[in-house]
Write a protein that holds these residues in place. Structure first.
Motif, PDB file in Angstrom:
ATOM      1  N   VAL A 236       0.834  -1.205   0.000  1.00  0.00           N
ATOM      2  CA  VAL A 236       0.000   0.000   0.000  1.00  0.00           C
ATOM      3  C   VAL A 236       0.871   1.258   0.000  1.00  0.00           C
ATOM      4  N   THR A 237       1.897   1.271   0.837  1.00  0.00           N
ATOM      5  CA  THR A 237       2.783   2.434   0.904  1.00  0.00           C
ATOM      6  C   THR A 237       3.471   2.687  -0.426  1.00  0.00           C
ATOM      7  N   ALA A 238       4.008   1.642  -1.022  1.00  0.00           N
ATOM      8  CA  ALA A 238       4.721   1.790  -2.287  1.00  0.00           C
ATOM      9  C   ALA A 238       3.779   2.236  -3.408  1.00  0.00           C
ATOM     10  N   MET A 239       2.592   1.651  -3.463  1.00  0.00           N
ATOM     11  CA  MET A 239       1.631   2.038  -4.505  1.00  0.00           C
ATOM     12  C   MET A 239       1.204   3.488  -4.342  1.00  0.00           C
ATOM     13  N   ASN A 240       0.994   3.923  -3.102  1.00  0.00           N
ATOM     14  CA  ASN A 240       0.632   5.323  -2.872  1.00  0.00           C
ATOM     15  C   ASN A 240       1.761   6.258  -3.273  1.00  0.00           C
ATOM     16  N   THR A 241       2.998   5.860  -2.976  1.00  0.00           N
ATOM     17  CA  THR A 241       4.145   6.705  -3.310  1.00  0.00           C
ATOM     18  C   THR A 241       4.288   6.880  -4.815  1.00  0.00           C
ATOM     19  N   VAL A 242       4.137   5.786  -5.550  1.00  0.00           N
ATOM     20  CA  VAL A 242       4.325   5.831  -7.006  1.00  0.00           C
ATOM     21  C   VAL A 242       3.081   6.343  -7.717  1.00  0.00           C
ATOM     22  N   GLY A 243       1.913   6.171  -7.099  1.00  0.00           N
ATOM     23  CA  GLY A 243       0.674   6.635  -7.715  1.00  0.00           C
ATOM     24  C   GLY A 243      -0.047   5.582  -8.526  1.00  0.00           C
ATOM     25  N   VAL A 244       0.181   4.313  -8.212  1.00  0.00           N
ATOM     26  CA  VAL A 244      -0.552   3.214  -8.856  1.00  0.00           C
ATOM     27  C   VAL A 244      -1.754   2.889  -7.980  1.00  0.00           C
ATOM     28  N   LYS A 245      -2.958   2.779  -8.571  1.00  0.00           N
ATOM     29  CA  LYS A 245      -4.178   2.664  -7.779  1.00  0.00           C
ATOM     30  C   LYS A 245      -4.791   1.266  -7.753  1.00  0.00           C
ATOM     31  N   ARG A 246      -4.651   0.506  -8.851  1.00  0.00           N
ATOM     32  CA  ARG A 246      -5.424  -0.739  -8.964  1.00  0.00           C
ATOM     33  C   ARG A 246      -4.656  -1.918  -8.379  1.00  0.00           C
ATOM     34  N   LEU A 247      -5.292  -2.603  -7.414  1.00  0.00           N
ATOM     35  CA  LEU A 247      -4.680  -3.738  -6.730  1.00  0.00           C
ATOM     36  C   LEU A 247      -5.652  -4.910  -6.676  1.00  0.00           C
ATOM     37  N   ILE A 248      -5.183  -6.069  -7.099  1.00  0.00           N
ATOM     38  CA  ILE A 248      -5.918  -7.322  -6.929  1.00  0.00           C
ATOM     39  C   ILE A 248      -5.148  -8.137  -5.897  1.00  0.00           C
ATOM     40  N   TRP A 249      -5.786  -8.451  -4.781  1.00  0.00           N
ATOM     41  CA  TRP A 249      -5.107  -9.049  -3.621  1.00  0.00           C
ATOM     42  C   TRP A 249      -5.763 -10.384  -3.290  1.00  0.00           C
ATOM     43  N   ILE A 250      -4.983 -11.453  -3.319  1.00  0.00           N
ATOM     44  CA  ILE A 250      -5.499 -12.764  -2.959  1.00  0.00           C
ATOM     45  C   ILE A 250      -5.475 -12.917  -1.443  1.00  0.00           C
ATOM     46  N   SER A 251      -6.636 -13.160  -0.865  1.00  0.00           N
ATOM     47  CA  SER A 251      -6.764 -13.367   0.567  1.00  0.00           C
ATOM     48  C   SER A 251      -7.242 -14.805   0.806  1.00  0.00           C
ATOM     49  N   THR A 252      -8.161 -15.002   1.721  1.00  0.00           N
ATOM     50  CA  THR A 252      -8.675 -16.344   1.998  1.00  0.00           C
ATOM     51  C   THR A 252     -10.093 -16.249   2.539  1.00  0.00           C
ATOM     52  N   LEU A 253     -10.834 -17.338   2.444  1.00  0.00           N
ATOM     53  CA  LEU A 253     -12.173 -17.368   3.028  1.00  0.00           C
ATOM     54  C   LEU A 253     -12.077 -17.353   4.553  1.00  0.00           C
ATOM     55  N   GLY A 254     -13.107 -16.800   5.182  1.00  0.00           N
ATOM     56  CA  GLY A 254     -13.194 -16.842   6.632  1.00  0.00           C
ATOM     57  C   GLY A 254     -12.682 -15.633   7.372  1.00  0.00           C
ATOM     58  N   ILE A 255     -12.148 -14.641   6.668  1.00  0.00           N
ATOM     59  CA  ILE A 255     -11.553 -13.495   7.363  1.00  0.00           C
ATOM     60  C   ILE A 255     -12.611 -12.610   8.023  1.00  0.00           C
ATOM     61  N   TYR A 256     -13.872 -12.733   7.616  1.00  0.00           N
ATOM     62  CA  TYR A 256     -14.954 -11.979   8.257  1.00  0.00           C
ATOM     63  C   TYR A 256     -15.867 -12.900   9.073  1.00  0.00           C
ATOM     64  N   ASP A 257     -15.435 -14.117   9.296  1.00  0.00           N
ATOM     65  CA  ASP A 257     -16.300 -15.125   9.922  1.00  0.00           C
ATOM     66  C   ASP A 257     -17.577 -15.302   9.093  1.00  0.00           C
ATOM     67  N   GLU A 258     -17.407 -15.313   7.785  1.00  0.00           N
ATOM     68  CA  GLU A 258     -18.535 -15.331   6.850  1.00  0.00           C
ATOM     69  C   GLU A 258     -18.895 -16.719   6.343  1.00  0.00           C
ATOM     70  N   VAL A 259     -18.167 -17.740   6.833  1.00  0.00           N
ATOM     71  CA  VAL A 259     -18.405 -19.106   6.355  1.00  0.00           C
ATOM     72  C   VAL A 259     -19.401 -19.783   7.290  1.00  0.00           C
ATOM     73  N   PRO A 260     -20.578 -20.165   6.802  1.00  0.00           N
ATOM     74  CA  PRO A 260     -21.634 -20.654   7.688  1.00  0.00           C
ATOM     75  C   PRO A 260     -21.527 -22.149   8.000  1.00  0.00           C
ATOM     76  N   GLY A 261     -22.283 -22.555   9.028  1.00  0.00           N
ATOM     77  CA  GLY A 261     -22.532 -23.969   9.286  1.00  0.00           C
ATOM     78  C   GLY A 261     -21.314 -24.763   9.730  1.00  0.00           C
ATOM     79  N   ASN A 262     -21.421 -26.066   9.512  1.00  0.00           N
ATOM     80  CA  ASN A 262     -20.352 -26.985   9.916  1.00  0.00           C
ATOM     81  C   ASN A 262     -19.057 -26.716   9.171  1.00  0.00           C
ATOM     82  N   PHE A 263     -19.179 -26.276   7.918  1.00  0.00           N
ATOM     83  CA  PHE A 263     -17.958 -25.957   7.174  1.00  0.00           C
ATOM     84  C   PHE A 263     -17.251 -24.768   7.802  1.00  0.00           C
ATOM     85  N   GLY A 264     -18.012 -23.796   8.260  1.00  0.00           N
ATOM     86  CA  GLY A 264     -17.413 -22.652   8.930  1.00  0.00           C
ATOM     87  C   GLY A 264     -16.672 -23.059  10.196  1.00  0.00           C
ATOM     88  N   LYS A 265     -17.264 -23.984  10.964  1.00  0.00           N
ATOM     89  CA  LYS A 265     -16.607 -24.481  12.173  1.00  0.00           C
ATOM     90  C   LYS A 265     -15.320 -25.225  11.810  1.00  0.00           C
TER      91      LYS A 265
END
Length: 213
Positions: free
Chosen positions: A87-116
């Motif tokens: 983020v710091t480097a992109m702001n410094t250079v002025g590049v705006k578009r970022l595609i970032w690979i994360s993972t499921l579950g970071i918001y506790d958004e996975v329901p049911g037994n699979f979520g557990k």
């Protein structure tokens, strides 16, 4: 034609995306990774391999010059620090578009037994660090897309559906090839899913855990 910087270019999804980008687009690619000897250019006219550490903002700033879109395929216990550096480097250079690979579950958004099951598998350092990194991205002024894949398979299939932040996550698994295809679509349509966090899964894979477990 756009100029794309791929961070973590030796990753499995990144390699699949690179292949698709070379086959189906005219984009120019900069492949950024810690050990450049691990990766060779597939097309010297359209690719450049750059060695660097994503926690080193100066190395990133140098690689970012002239870049239109950043695709980050990063991992590690220091993923939050990597996010801050990107983020710091992109702001410094002025590049705006970022595609970032994360993972499921970071918001506790996975329901049911699979979520557990997902919590049992990923709590204790993984989900927490990826959630912290996602917060860094979301709190930035960048035109980001956070991609939250289901559990990844190596199936030779492109089949996926998406959910948005705030919606329950669907399915249990998705192929790396599908995630790579989704990334390429975002690169080709850079306004799509801007400032969104998107869950990605293979349809009809609901269950208590992925089929390969």
């Amino acid at each position: 034609m756009a100029k794309i910087l791929i961070l973590g270019a030796n990753g499995k999804i990144a390699k699949l995306a690179e292949k698709e980008l070379l086959e189906k687009t005219t984009h120019q690619l900069t492949l950024f990774l810690r050990n450049a000897d691990r990766l060779k250019s597939s097309d010297d006219k359209r690719e450049m391999v750059v060695e660097g550490d994503t926690t080193d903002t100066k190395s990133l700033e140098k690689a970012l010059k002239g870049i239109d879109i950043v695709y980050a395929n990063l991992a590690g216990k220091n993923i939050e620090q990597q996010a801050k550096s990107v983020v710091t480097a992109m702001n410094t250079v002025g590049v705006k578009r970022l595609i970032w690979i994360s993972t499921l579950g970071i918001y506790d958004e996975v329901p049911g037994n699979f979520g557990k099951w997902n919590h049992q598998m990923l709590d204790g350092g993984y989900l927490e660090t990826y959630a912290a990194a996602a917060k860094v991205i979301e709190n930035s002024d960048l035109d980001y897309t956070l991609v939250r894949p289901a559990w990844l398979s190596n199936k030779d299939i492109v089949s996926y559906e998406t959910t948005e932040k705030g919606e329950p996550f669907k399915g249990t698994e998705v192929s790396r090839k599908s995630i790579a295809d989704f990334v390429v679509h975002l690169i080709n349509e850079p306004d799509k899913e801007s400032r969104h966090s998107v869950g990605v899964n293979q349809p009809n894979t609901d269950g208590d855990k992925p089929s390969f477990y």
